[in-house]
Design a protein around this motif. Sequence first.
Motif, PDB file in Angstrom:
ATOM      1  N   TYR A 896     -59.065  57.764 -36.918  1.00 42.23           N
ATOM      2  CA  TYR A 896     -58.938  56.562 -37.752  1.00 42.23           C
ATOM      3  C   TYR A 896     -60.024  55.549 -37.420  1.00 42.23           C
ATOM      4  O   TYR A 896     -60.607  54.916 -38.311  1.00 42.23           O
ATOM      5  CB  TYR A 896     -57.553  55.951 -37.516  1.00 42.23           C
ATOM      6  N   ASP A 898     -63.006  56.200 -36.196  1.00 45.20           N
ATOM      7  CA  ASP A 898     -64.282  56.696 -36.713  1.00 45.20           C
ATOM      8  C   ASP A 898     -64.401  56.474 -38.210  1.00 45.20           C
ATOM      9  O   ASP A 898     -65.477  56.127 -38.718  1.00 45.20           O
ATOM     10  CB  ASP A 898     -64.420  58.185 -36.393  1.00 45.20           C
ATOM     11  N   ARG A 899     -63.301  56.657 -38.928  1.00 44.02           N
ATOM     12  CA  ARG A 899     -63.339  56.454 -40.364  1.00 44.02           C
ATOM     13  C   ARG A 899     -63.600  54.988 -40.714  1.00 44.02           C
ATOM     14  O   ARG A 899     -64.400  54.667 -41.590  1.00 44.02           O
ATOM     15  CB  ARG A 899     -62.019  56.910 -40.980  1.00 44.02           C
ATOM     16  N   VAL A 900     -62.908  54.090 -40.003  1.00 45.87           N
ATOM     17  CA  VAL A 900     -63.116  52.661 -40.243  1.00 45.87           C
ATOM     18  C   VAL A 900     -64.542  52.260 -39.883  1.00 45.87           C
ATOM     19  O   VAL A 900     -65.196  51.501 -40.608  1.00 45.87           O
ATOM     20  CB  VAL A 900     -62.091  51.836 -39.445  1.00 45.87           C
ATOM     21  N   TYR A 902     -67.204  54.131 -39.926  1.00 45.11           N
ATOM     22  CA  TYR A 902     -68.111  54.672 -40.946  1.00 45.11           C
ATOM     23  C   TYR A 902     -68.116  53.792 -42.195  1.00 45.11           C
ATOM     24  O   TYR A 902     -69.169  53.489 -42.766  1.00 45.11           O
ATOM     25  CB  TYR A 902     -67.673  56.091 -41.290  1.00 45.11           C
ATOM     26  N   ASN A 903     -66.916  53.358 -42.610  1.00 43.19           N
ATOM     27  CA  ASN A 903     -66.835  52.503 -43.803  1.00 43.19           C
ATOM     28  C   ASN A 903     -67.488  51.149 -43.567  1.00 43.19           C
ATOM     29  O   ASN A 903     -68.162  50.607 -44.456  1.00 43.19           O
ATOM     30  CB  ASN A 903     -65.370  52.306 -44.189  1.00 43.19           C
ATOM     31  N   LEU A 904     -67.311  50.581 -42.376  1.00 44.12           N
ATOM     32  CA  LEU A 904     -67.946  49.298 -42.076  1.00 44.12           C
ATOM     33  C   LEU A 904     -69.467  49.419 -42.078  1.00 44.12           C
ATOM     34  O   LEU A 904     -70.174  48.542 -42.574  1.00 44.12           O
ATOM     35  CB  LEU A 904     -67.468  48.785 -40.718  1.00 44.12           C
ATOM     36  N   GLY A 906     -71.176  51.525 -43.811  1.00 45.85           N
ATOM     37  CA  GLY A 906     -71.595  51.630 -45.206  1.00 45.85           C
ATOM     38  C   GLY A 906     -71.610  50.285 -45.900  1.00 45.85           C
ATOM     39  O   GLY A 906     -72.530  49.974 -46.673  1.00 45.85           O
ATOM     40  N   LEU A 907     -70.602  49.460 -45.634  1.00 43.15           N
ATOM     41  CA  LEU A 907     -70.573  48.130 -46.247  1.00 43.15           C
ATOM     42  C   LEU A 907     -71.720  47.260 -45.755  1.00 43.15           C
ATOM     43  O   LEU A 907     -72.308  46.491 -46.529  1.00 43.15           O
ATOM     44  CB  LEU A 907     -69.230  47.461 -45.942  1.00 43.15           C
ATOM     45  N   ARG A 908     -72.026  47.352 -44.464  1.00 43.99           N
ATOM     46  CA  ARG A 908     -73.158  46.561 -43.956  1.00 43.99           C
ATOM     47  C   ARG A 908     -74.465  47.009 -44.606  1.00 43.99           C
ATOM     48  O   ARG A 908     -75.336  46.180 -44.916  1.00 43.99           O
ATOM     49  CB  ARG A 908     -73.242  46.716 -42.436  1.00 43.99           C
TER      50      ARG A 908
END
Length: 954
Positions: A896, A898-900, A902-904, A906-908
């Motif tokens: 979980y 690692d997934r968060v 990765y998403n952060l 991507g947003l940055r």
Amino acid sequence: MVKLYLRYQLETLFGIVASNGGNIAFDAAGKFAIAPALENVNVWDLKKGTLLGFWRDGDNKAEVTCICRSPNGDQFAVGYSDGSIRLWSLETGLTSTTFNGHRSSITALSYDPTGSRLASGSKDTEIIIWDIIAESGLHRLRGHKDQITSLRFLTSNSLNHLLSTSKDTLLKAWDLGTQHCVETIVAHRSEVWALDVTSDERTMVTGAADGEVRVWSVDLEVLAKKLEPAGETITGGGADGGDGEGEVKRTFTLRGNLERQSKERVLTLKVHPNGPFVGIQGADKLVELYKIRTEEELKRVLARRKRRIKEKNSNKPSSITPTDSTEEDPKLTAADEIPRISGVRCSAKVRSFDFAPSLGKDGNNVQLVCALSNNVIEVQTMGTEKDAGEGSRMLSSIEMSGHRSDVRTLALSSDDELLVTGSNDMIKIWNTRSKQCLKTMESGYALCSSFLPGNNHVVIGTKTGELQIFDLARSTMIENIKAHEGPVWTLQMRPDRKGLTTGSQDKDVKFWDLAFIEDAEYSKLMKRPTLLHTRTLKMSDDVLCIRHSPDGQLLAISLLDSTVKILYFDTLKFFLSLYGHKLPVMSMDISSDSTMIVTGSSDKSLKIWGLDFGDCRKSLLAHGDAVMGVGFVWGTHYCFSVGKDRAVKYWDCDKFEQIMKLEGHHGEIWALAVGKYGNMIVTGSHDRSIRLWEKTEEQFALEEERERELEDLFDSAAIQEDRHDQAIGSGAVDAEFKEEGRVDEVGVPGKKTAETLKAGEKVIEALDVWEEERGAFDTYERVRKSNPDLAPPSRHPLVLATGKPDLSPEGFVLHVVERIRSSDLEEALLVLPFVKVVAMLKCLVVWTEKSWNAPLTSRILFFLLHQHHNQLVSTLALRPTLASIKKSVHSNLNKYRDRVGYNLAGLRYLRREWEGRHNSEFFGEPPKEIEEEKAVEGYKGRKAVKRNRVKVVS
């Protein structure tokens, strides 16, 4: 055979523009006003002056006490008198989150700048920090000894602090990282009622009950270094504002007081969100505006003051030597740094106000909305130039939708389509279907009212003894008749509809015939109605109430001597005297078959009498205070009663039993009107609200209603729990802290409620199903090895009711837990006995191994481990279970995380790309026009919507 009745329920309330229990707020665009309306929250379109919609939770009866707008502008936190907090969306008009943690009214709310946390303060002296995203409480802070009045977050310079003020005169700074009070000062000599900080968080303004407003400097660097809790130590910056020689460097430094025109206590103090302005409102009609000067403006003021001193010294006689002259540099005071520049004087006392988020087009006008104590909303604008005086201008006012004072009388038309309500200076005509105010007409102090035949005219009796007749088509009073020498307490149309009868404090009962006369001023083509006095009946005491029997034969008159006289109407000869009440009869009514009369008295009782012999068939202790109104349902022996105890009660006068009790009013109920066939009833109250109760198709028996009342009583008693129900200062402190003489500052944020008890029972029931089914499935797996054709066990009815018959036993438990409101989860888990905690841990083994809802699984696991740590570590049989959970939960959380991450990342990356190609911010807000269109479209044309027990009506 069991007798069944039809249930009545509250259909709607109207007549409230803004109640006095809470504060008013602007929306983010400055177009709508969010105003408290008892248990509802009204959304007003200020430009059109119309009600856009209202927010109401169907099960909630508590009054709104506090409203706070979130930084994103769409979400509003609303606090209620029962200690609950609901988060409402302006765009959808729905709520999905309810926080329950306080035991008294919410008095202060504040969002942090990101909108992810909410701080709440209450009359129970405690502060709770809520996580908006996780929909759960973080921690409870204790330390104040009286009601919390204001809360503000400090987050600049990497701070994580909260400022709080209370009626105990103290200002506290809390470190939310360590959950401790790091500094306490005596802010004022009297109760502190308001606090706010500027946008840079380096200036703080506080207001007190003595009308004093103080300006403080906040040293953020010193506050950041304070890691140790200060407990109850009163540190520098006290009420005397002394230098504090020898003390450590202060966090809060008193800079001085602001000059106020008003001497009343401070009720509201706000710093403009986007401008250098401060608004202060006291317990009067005035809102004062102050401007925070910039460094350049302060330099100019200081230079001008030096120049004046130099000129003054140069004009002195030459005999005065230079050493005698004052050559000290002048110092600026708080009044120089924040001068008063303008003020708004409203038409009545101001209850609360709020700044519009944006300034005017030229930046020199400040717009604010004021909720007045007389049920009016005013939108004011004022200039921001120095010494502008009371240069305010009213832009709009919302006042037609309610009375200025309490509703003293009301009456329904013969077809139940129109409703007339009267107060001390006006009457209003309402449409009972749309709940809109159709007419408003000035009148005397209305005490009683009735529609004339045809429903085109209304007659009222006033406190000064007049009968006033109003024409609804012309919206004017067409005649004022001096009928009595004292207040007209009662009037009623005769059964033949050809006249009416009035009773007054002057001990007279007068009979009037309805007639039509020619009046050139009224109309040249048609006659106008009037009342002709025909005869007068002298009584021995003041007349309080009059009722005609529907057959027209009898006339009942209640007197101040606590008796009711029954007379023959045609001859006015005495027939019966009803004696038995200890105090005067305030209201009475006769059944449609003219065989029964019910009387309601100030002695809190209802008495049911027979009209044939005048026998008292039953005396009922009906209300907790004086009974103010009674009314029969036509064609039945059912009646309604209302009283000063704020309750509406429904009675069966044949069985002499209470059918049901309707609660909702927040003030004494003065008036009652029953629809022609009992399809609805209308009540008017001291809280200025008009409530319409509607008959439903839901049937119930008296036994069911009594059981429901007992269950509610049991739930309310179960909620009154241990020492946490006691406020700080009541002596209810932890035993381990009693010896040390201090109080535990941190507590569990949740609170036991009826909802949490029911949620805990659902979890226990689901675990019982799990034990039953898991045993059956384990037996089936063992036997199937020797008998492959064996049919699987049948599923439990509760599993089949989910619509997912393939759910495993552990999946069913997760299905039940996921449907518990997130804010109630911890309190629901506290209901579980330790045996069920062990069963829950066995379910958690499966959840973690299969990676089912990792955030919820981890939250439940950590809470159970924290609450039952001692029992779990001392139970050897649970060690393999805990070891299995530990292994799988770490793996799930790593995935979980690692997934968060990765998403952060991507947003940055997207943010960097956006900022490289655009001028606006990545998280920029949409244009205001788009926001306004969304809000209007969300309410326009919407019918009643019920979702999660929430009712939204346009």
